[in-house]
Enzyme design. Structure first.
Site, PDB file in Angstrom:
ATOM      1  N   LYS A   1       0.890  -1.198   0.205  1.00  8.71           N
ATOM      2  CA  LYS A   1       0.031  -0.041  -0.103  1.00  8.71           C
ATOM      3  C   LYS A   1       0.905   1.235  -0.063  1.00  8.71           C
ATOM      4  O   LYS A   1       2.064   1.380   0.474  1.00  8.71           O
ATOM      5  CB  LYS A   1      -1.010   0.081   1.228  1.00  8.71           C
ATOM      6  CG  LYS A   1      -0.188   0.024   2.555  1.00  8.71           C
ATOM      7  CD  LYS A   1       0.135   1.413   3.066  1.00  8.71           C
ATOM      8  CE  LYS A   1       0.767   1.494   4.612  1.00  8.71           C
ATOM      9  NZ  LYS A   1       1.450   2.540   4.821  1.00  8.71           N
TER      10      LYS A   1
ATOM     11  N   PRO B   1       8.897  -4.294   0.315  1.00  3.02           N
ATOM     12  CA  PRO B   1      10.104  -3.880   0.953  1.00  3.02           C
ATOM     13  C   PRO B   1       9.873  -4.043   2.482  1.00  3.02           C
ATOM     14  O   PRO B   1       8.467  -3.969   2.894  1.00  3.02           O
ATOM     15  CB  PRO B   1      10.092  -2.348   0.586  1.00  3.02           C
ATOM     16  CG  PRO B   1       9.524  -2.228  -0.527  1.00  3.02           C
ATOM     17  CD  PRO B   1       8.503  -2.995  -0.678  1.00  3.02           C
ATOM     18  N   VAL B   2      10.785  -4.534   3.167  1.00  2.00           N
ATOM     19  CA  VAL B   2      10.780  -4.820   4.563  1.00  2.00           C
ATOM     20  C   VAL B   2      11.151  -3.567   5.416  1.00  2.00           C
ATOM     21  O   VAL B   2      11.958  -2.781   4.837  1.00  2.00           O
ATOM     22  CB  VAL B   2      11.637  -5.892   5.168  1.00  2.00           C
ATOM     23  CG1 VAL B   2      11.748  -6.015   6.424  1.00  2.00           C
ATOM     24  CG2 VAL B   2      11.530  -7.199   4.151  1.00  2.00           C
ATOM     25  N   ALA B   3      10.269  -3.234   6.154  1.00  2.85           N
ATOM     26  CA  ALA B   3      10.477  -1.878   7.201  1.00  2.85           C
ATOM     27  C   ALA B   3      10.460  -0.742   6.254  1.00  2.85           C
ATOM     28  O   ALA B   3      11.093   0.373   6.401  1.00  2.85           O
ATOM     29  CB  ALA B   3      11.708  -2.080   7.923  1.00  2.85           C
ATOM     30  N   GLY B   4       9.563  -0.774   5.407  1.00  2.00           N
ATOM     31  CA  GLY B   4       9.551   0.056   4.346  1.00  2.00           C
ATOM     32  C   GLY B   4       8.455   1.382   4.269  1.00  2.00           C
ATOM     33  O   GLY B   4       8.136   2.130   3.233  1.00  2.00           O
ATOM     34  N   GLY B   5       7.409   0.868   5.196  1.00  2.00           N
ATOM     35  CA  GLY B   5       6.214   1.901   5.232  1.00  2.00           C
ATOM     36  C   GLY B   5       5.282   1.523   4.156  1.00  2.00           C
ATOM     37  O   GLY B   5       4.344   2.165   3.867  1.00  2.00           O
ATOM     38  N   MET B   6       5.265   0.451   3.878  1.00  5.43           N
ATOM     39  CA  MET B   6       4.216  -0.129   2.754  1.00  5.43           C
ATOM     40  C   MET B   6       3.484  -1.372   3.047  1.00  5.43           C
ATOM     41  O   MET B   6       2.852  -2.047   2.280  1.00  5.43           O
ATOM     42  CB  MET B   6       4.994  -0.537   1.381  1.00  5.43           C
ATOM     43  CG  MET B   6       6.106   0.591   0.689  1.00  5.43           C
ATOM     44  SD  MET B   6       6.564   0.450  -0.881  1.00  5.43           S
ATOM     45  CE  MET B   6       5.018   0.465  -2.056  1.00  5.43           C
TER      46      MET B   6
ATOM     47  N   SER C   1       1.936  -6.452   7.438  1.00  4.51           N
ATOM     48  CA  SER C   1       0.387  -6.383   7.762  1.00  4.51           C
ATOM     49  C   SER C   1       0.033  -7.305   6.507  1.00  4.51           C
ATOM     50  O   SER C   1      -0.874  -8.004   6.587  1.00  4.51           O
ATOM     51  CB  SER C   1      -0.062  -5.072   7.417  1.00  4.51           C
ATOM     52  OG  SER C   1       0.394  -4.194   8.641  1.00  4.51           O
ATOM     53  N   ALA C   2       0.674  -6.833   5.359  1.00  5.83           N
ATOM     54  CA  ALA C   2       0.235  -7.869   3.959  1.00  5.83           C
ATOM     55  C   ALA C   2       0.463  -9.506   4.390  1.00  5.83           C
ATOM     56  O   ALA C   2      -0.583 -10.078   4.371  1.00  5.83           O
ATOM     57  CB  ALA C   2       0.924  -7.461   2.789  1.00  5.83           C
TER      58      ALA C   2
ATOM     59  N   ASP D   1      -2.886  -1.650   9.940  1.00 10.29           N
ATOM     60  CA  ASP D   1      -2.764  -1.898   8.507  1.00 10.29           C
ATOM     61  C   ASP D   1      -3.330  -3.096   8.093  1.00 10.29           C
ATOM     62  O   ASP D   1      -3.383  -3.183   6.751  1.00 10.29           O
ATOM     63  CB  ASP D   1      -1.635  -1.592   7.903  1.00 10.29           C
ATOM     64  CG  ASP D   1      -1.021  -0.124   8.083  1.00 10.29           C
ATOM     65  OD1 ASP D   1      -1.627   0.993   8.487  1.00 10.29           O
ATOM     66  OD2 ASP D   1       0.118   0.293   8.016  1.00 10.29           O
TER      67      ASP D   1
END
Length: 300
Positions: free
Chosen positions: A10, A95-100, A104-105, A137
């Site tokens: 996201k 991405p890991v720890a990327g704010g996306m 949560s996915a 999220d």
């Protein structure tokens, strides 16, 4: 039998953040857009619950019971009175720890996969309730598309989108902790009035109309100053994308991934090339949205 669920990343096209409540959470007005970068979660019956992971930065993904995918399997099993005997394999591309919302996915994907594997018959409302227990999220990762999240972000209202929006995402060379970014948000806002978060009417209209120029004028992220305070180099990445022709540039969620709204695939390629050449990021990805949420991709 093994069963695979595909779950998108996201981007937050608006993230309005209110002052911390007594319980430590911040009220949000969070406009989510699901984009076409995916993790695939495969579940297989097993004697015990275990998690494995492959893909970019897989070594940064916890494989114990703190992983949201493991927690999702345990929560569903507990609700239906069974043991969570399942092997969860994560093929990671978000991405890991990327704010996306990669973690949560994975939680939403494991929940949908285990629900189908175990044939629990859980309603969508039950699955969303479990998602909300897992994290703010996670419900959106299940739903996908576009939605406004209020409360902690978990109370979702689907939004209409009148077209496809094209994005470039620049991945940083290190991660940012979401709790640390919220703490910095609190520190920067100390002694000031922080208004209640509300969704931008202009932004919602731009989404509904499918207008990238109007969306570019309306995107915002209240966590961006905190992310830049903790990771000042991100300012160079944002400036590079803007100079290369991006319509808008912002930190994605709590960061450190930066997101660039572009007009179409050709401009996406040009912005991506400029970002890579600049040396201000580790790698780049292009994607468009909205796309559906967690979806069963196949069973073997």
């Amino acid at each position: 039998m093994s069963l695979t669920v595909r779950v998108p990343a996201k981007v937050n096209v608006q993230l309005a953040v209110g002052a911390a409540r007594p319980d430590g959470f911040h009220p949000l007005a969070n406009v989510f857009l699901a984009v076409g970068l995916y993790d695939e979660i495969t579940v297989t019956p097993a004697g015990d619950l275990r998690v494995t992971c492959e893909g970019p930065d897989a070594d940064q993904v916890p494989l114990d019971r703190t992983n949201l995918a493991a927690r999702a399997a345990e929560a569903l099993a507990e609700r239906y009175g069974r043991t969570p005997g399942v092997h969860i394999h994560i093929a990671k591309d978000i991405p890991v720890a990327g704010g996306m919302a990669g973690g949560s996915a994975d939680g939403a994907g494991a929940l949908v996969a285990c629900d189908a594997l175990w044939e629990t018959g859980a309603s969508r409302e039950e699955l969303l309730a479990i998602c909300a227990e897992l994290g703010s999220d996670v419900p959106f990762s299940l739903v996908g598309g576009a939605a406004l999240g209020i409360g902690r972000g978990e109370q979702l209202t689907p939004l209409e989108v009148g077209g496809t929006f094209h994005w470039v995402f620049a991945m940083a060379d290190r991660g940012l902790s979401t709790p640390a970014v919220f703490r910095e948000f609190d520190r920067l806002g100390e002694g000031t009035h922080i208004p209640e978060p509300v969704a931008s009417r202009d932004l919602l209209a731009a989404l509904a109309e499918g207008d990238p120029d109007a969306l570019a004028a309306a995107v915002s992220n209240d966590l961006q100053p905190a992310a830049l305070s903790l990771f000042p180099e991100l300012a160079d990445t944002l400036a590079t994308g803007r100079a290369a022709g991006a319509l808008a540039a912002l930190v994605s969620g709590s960061g450190p991934t930066t997101a660039f709204l572009v007009r179409g695939p050709e401009s996406a390629a040009a912005v991506a090339q400029a970002l890579l050449a600049s040396g201000t990021c580790r790698t780049v990805r292009t994607a468009s949205g909205p796309v559906p949420g967690a979806t069963v991709a196949g069973a073997v």
